[in-house]
Design a protein around this motif. Structure first.
Motif, mmCIF file in Angstrom:
data_model
loop_
_atom_site.group_PDB
_atom_site.id
_atom_site.type_symbol
_atom_site.label_atom_id
_atom_site.label_comp_id
_atom_site.label_asym_id
_atom_site.label_seq_id
_atom_site.Cartn_x
_atom_site.Cartn_y
_atom_site.Cartn_z
ATOM 1 N N UNK A 91 0.829 -1.207 0.000
ATOM 2 C CA UNK A 91 0.000 0.000 0.000
ATOM 3 C C UNK A 91 0.865 1.260 0.000
ATOM 4 N N UNK A 92 1.918 1.269 0.809
ATOM 5 C CA UNK A 92 2.805 2.442 0.831
ATOM 6 C C UNK A 92 3.595 2.555 -0.474
ATOM 7 N N UNK A 93 3.973 1.428 -1.042
ATOM 8 C CA UNK A 93 4.697 1.356 -2.312
ATOM 9 C C UNK A 93 3.858 1.986 -3.425
ATOM 10 N N UNK A 94 2.604 1.549 -3.521
ATOM 11 C CA UNK A 94 1.720 2.068 -4.565
ATOM 12 C C UNK A 94 1.406 3.540 -4.336
ATOM 13 N N UNK A 95 1.200 3.916 -3.076
ATOM 14 C CA UNK A 95 0.909 5.322 -2.768
ATOM 15 C C UNK A 95 2.076 6.218 -3.178
ATOM 16 N N UNK A 96 3.305 5.750 -2.936
ATOM 17 C CA UNK A 96 4.488 6.530 -3.316
ATOM 18 C C UNK A 96 4.568 6.683 -4.830
ATOM 19 N N UNK A 97 4.216 5.627 -5.560
ATOM 20 C CA UNK A 97 4.299 5.670 -7.022
ATOM 21 C C UNK A 97 3.325 6.694 -7.607
ATOM 22 N N UNK A 98 2.146 6.781 -7.034
ATOM 23 C CA UNK A 98 1.126 7.677 -7.586
ATOM 24 C C UNK A 98 1.080 9.039 -6.884
ATOM 25 N N UNK A 99 2.002 9.277 -5.949
ATOM 26 C CA UNK A 99 1.935 10.489 -5.131
ATOM 27 C C UNK A 99 2.136 11.774 -5.938
ATOM 28 N N UNK A 100 3.086 11.759 -6.864
ATOM 29 C CA UNK A 100 3.394 12.968 -7.632
ATOM 30 C C UNK A 100 2.987 12.787 -9.088
ATOM 31 N N UNK A 101 2.384 13.816 -9.631
ATOM 32 C CA UNK A 101 1.999 13.775 -11.042
ATOM 33 C C UNK A 101 3.231 14.009 -11.920
ATOM 34 N N UNK A 102 3.346 13.213 -12.973
ATOM 35 C CA UNK A 102 4.397 13.399 -13.974
ATOM 36 C C UNK A 102 3.710 13.879 -15.253
ATOM 37 N N UNK A 103 3.795 15.155 -15.563
ATOM 38 C CA UNK A 103 2.967 15.745 -16.622
ATOM 39 C C UNK A 103 3.139 15.094 -17.993
ATOM 40 N N UNK A 104 4.345 14.632 -18.304
ATOM 41 C CA UNK A 104 4.606 14.099 -19.646
ATOM 42 C C UNK A 104 4.808 12.584 -19.659
ATOM 43 N N UNK A 105 4.578 11.924 -18.522
ATOM 44 C CA UNK A 105 4.920 10.506 -18.402
ATOM 45 C C UNK A 105 3.724 9.704 -17.897
ATOM 46 N N UNK A 106 3.321 8.743 -18.701
ATOM 47 C CA UNK A 106 2.244 7.825 -18.331
ATOM 48 C C UNK A 106 2.719 6.878 -17.223
ATOM 49 N N UNK A 107 1.821 6.503 -16.319
ATOM 50 C CA UNK A 107 2.188 5.604 -15.221
ATOM 51 C C UNK A 107 1.403 4.294 -15.301
ATOM 52 N N UNK A 108 2.136 3.187 -15.168
ATOM 53 C CA UNK A 108 1.522 1.855 -15.123
ATOM 54 C C UNK A 108 2.141 1.080 -13.968
ATOM 55 N N UNK A 109 1.305 0.499 -13.117
ATOM 56 C CA UNK A 109 1.790 -0.343 -12.027
ATOM 57 C C UNK A 109 1.285 -1.765 -12.241
ATOM 58 N N UNK A 110 2.220 -2.717 -12.256
ATOM 59 C CA UNK A 110 1.895 -4.125 -12.491
ATOM 60 C C UNK A 110 2.047 -4.908 -11.187
ATOM 61 N N UNK A 111 0.931 -5.415 -10.678
ATOM 62 C CA UNK A 111 0.969 -6.286 -9.502
ATOM 63 C C UNK A 111 1.306 -7.705 -9.977
ATOM 64 N N UNK A 112 2.575 -8.071 -9.797
ATOM 65 C CA UNK A 112 3.092 -9.279 -10.433
ATOM 66 C C UNK A 112 2.794 -10.518 -9.598
ATOM 67 N N UNK A 113 2.359 -11.573 -10.288
ATOM 68 C CA UNK A 113 2.085 -12.844 -9.642
ATOM 69 C C UNK A 113 3.323 -13.718 -9.545
#
Length: 305
Positions: free
Chosen positions: A143-165
Motif C-alpha cells: 500500500x505504501x509502495x503504490x501510494x508513493x508511485x502515484x503520489x506525484x503527477x508526472x505531466x509528460x509521463x504515463x504511469x503503469x503499475x503491475x501487480x506481479x504474480x
C-alpha cells in the motif's frame, strides 16, 4: 528502433529475462545496478545507489521508458532489519526515480512500476484489481509502495503499475526451489494445500511489460498474473506430473515453519499463504496469454520428462 529503456534494479531473475527480451525487440537496455558500471550481452549497466540523485539520472533524460524492479527480495526472514530494508528499498527507489523524471528536459513517455499481488493479503476470494486489500506487513508494504508511485503527477509521463504474480521461468526464480523439492521426492502439498497460487509464464510477463511500454492507452494498476490461478495442491501435482514423479509426502504447516527458518532461511508465510487473483483489466484490454494452462506452461519451461 533503438529506443532506450531504463531497468532500475534489473539484475535479478525477472530483470535479466526482461532485459534480454527487450534487447531482442530492438530496444537499447540500460540497467541501473548497485554493482559496477559495465556492459555485457548488449546491455549497459550503470551504477546507482537506488536512493540519491547522481550522474545515472542522465540516462533517463531522453529515454523512452523507465521500468522499476528495485527492492530488497522478500525471500528472507522478516527480522526488524529486513522489514525496514524491504520497505525502505521500495520507497526510496520509487521516490528517486520520480524526482529524476521530473528534472528531465525530455522525460520518458512511460514509467512502469513493479508491484505485488500481496496487497490482497491471504485470501481465497477471487481478486481483480478492485478487490479489497488485506492486512499485515506485506500488505502495508504494498500500500505504501503504490501510494508513493502515484503520489506525484508526472505531466509528460504515463504511469503503469503491475501487480506481479508467481512468475515461472527457466533456471531460477520462484520455480527453481520447487523443482528441486520435487526432484528429491519432497514435492508434496504444502500446509493445507488450499492456498492459491496466482501464476504466469515469464514469457507472458515480458509481453505484459512490453505492452505497458508500447501501448499508450495503458494506465494505472493491472494484475500481472495468468487467467487461471490454482491451489498449492493442484500446482504441486502438476509439477510432479511434468517432472515424472509420483506421490510425495505432504509438508504440514509446523514442518514448513521449521524448514523455512532452519534450512531455507526465509519467511514461512511465503509458502503457507496465497491469493486467488485474476488479470481483469488486462483481459478487458484484450491481452492474450500464450501460456494460460499450468501443465502446458510447465512442460514448456521444464521440457518433456
Amino acid at each position: 528502433m533503438n529506443k532506450k529503456v531504463i531497468l532500475a534494479g534489473g539484475t535479478g531473475f525477472l530483470g535479466q529475462s526482461l532485459a534480454a527480451f527487450l534487447s531482442q525487440k530492438g530496444y537499447e537496455v540500460v540497467i541501473l545496478t548497485r554493482g559496477m558500471s559495465t556492459e555485457r550481452d548488449h546491455v549497459r549497466y550503470v551504477h546507482w545507489d537506488s536512493a540519491t540523485m547522481d550522474t545515472w539520472t542522465e540516462e533517463i533524460d531522453g529515454s523512452h521508458a523507465v521500468i522499476n524492479l528495485a527492492g530488497k527480495s522478500v525471500n528472507c526472514i522478516y527480522t526488524k532489519k529486513n522489514r525496514d530494508e524491504i520497505m525502505r528499498s521500495r520507497l526510496d527507489s520509487v521516490n528517486v526515480l520520480t524526482d529524476a523524471i521530473l528534472t528531465c528536459k525530455h522525460p520518458p513517455r512511460v514509467f512502469v512500476q513493479a508491484g505485488s499481488l500481496a496487497i490482497f493479503g491471504d485470501t481465497q476470494n477471487l481478486c481483480d484489481e478492485d478487490a479489497p486489500h488485506g492486512t499485515g506487513f506485506s500488505v502495508d508494504v504494498c500500500k505504501r509502495w503504490e501510494a508513493a508511485f502515484f503520489a506525484k503527477e508526472l505531466p509528460s509521463t504515463r504511469k503503469v503499475l503491475l501487480r506481479i504474480g508467481f512468475a515461472l521461468g527457466r533456471d531460477g526464480g520462484a520455480l527453481e526451489p520447487l523443482v528441486k523439492l520435487v526432484r528429491y521426492n519432497l514435492g508434496g502439498t504444502v500446509g493445507s494445500g488450499n492456498q492459491y497460487i496466482s501464476w504466469l509464464h515469464i514469457d507472458d510477463l515480458n509481453e505484459i511489460f512490453l505492452a505497458a511500454v508500447e501501448d499508450d492507452t495503458m494506465n494505472g494498476i493491472y494484475n500481472a498474473t495468468g487467467p487461471h490461478p490454482v491451489t498449492n495442491k493442484e500446482f504441486m501435482a502438476a509439477l510432479r506430473k511434468v517432472l515424472n514423479k509420483g506421490w510425495a509426502p505432504p509438508a504440514p504447516a509446523p514442518l514448513v515453519w521449521l524448514g523455512a527458518y532452519l534450512f531455507m532461511r526465509t519467511e514461512p508465510s511465503l509458502a503457507l499463504t496465497g491469493r486467488n487473483c485474476v488479470p481483469k483489466r488486462l483481459a478487458d484490454h484484450g491481452f492474450r496469454f500464450r501460456h494460460p494452462d499450468l501443465e502446458a506452461a510447465l512442460y514448456d519451461l521444464l521440457g518433456k520428462p
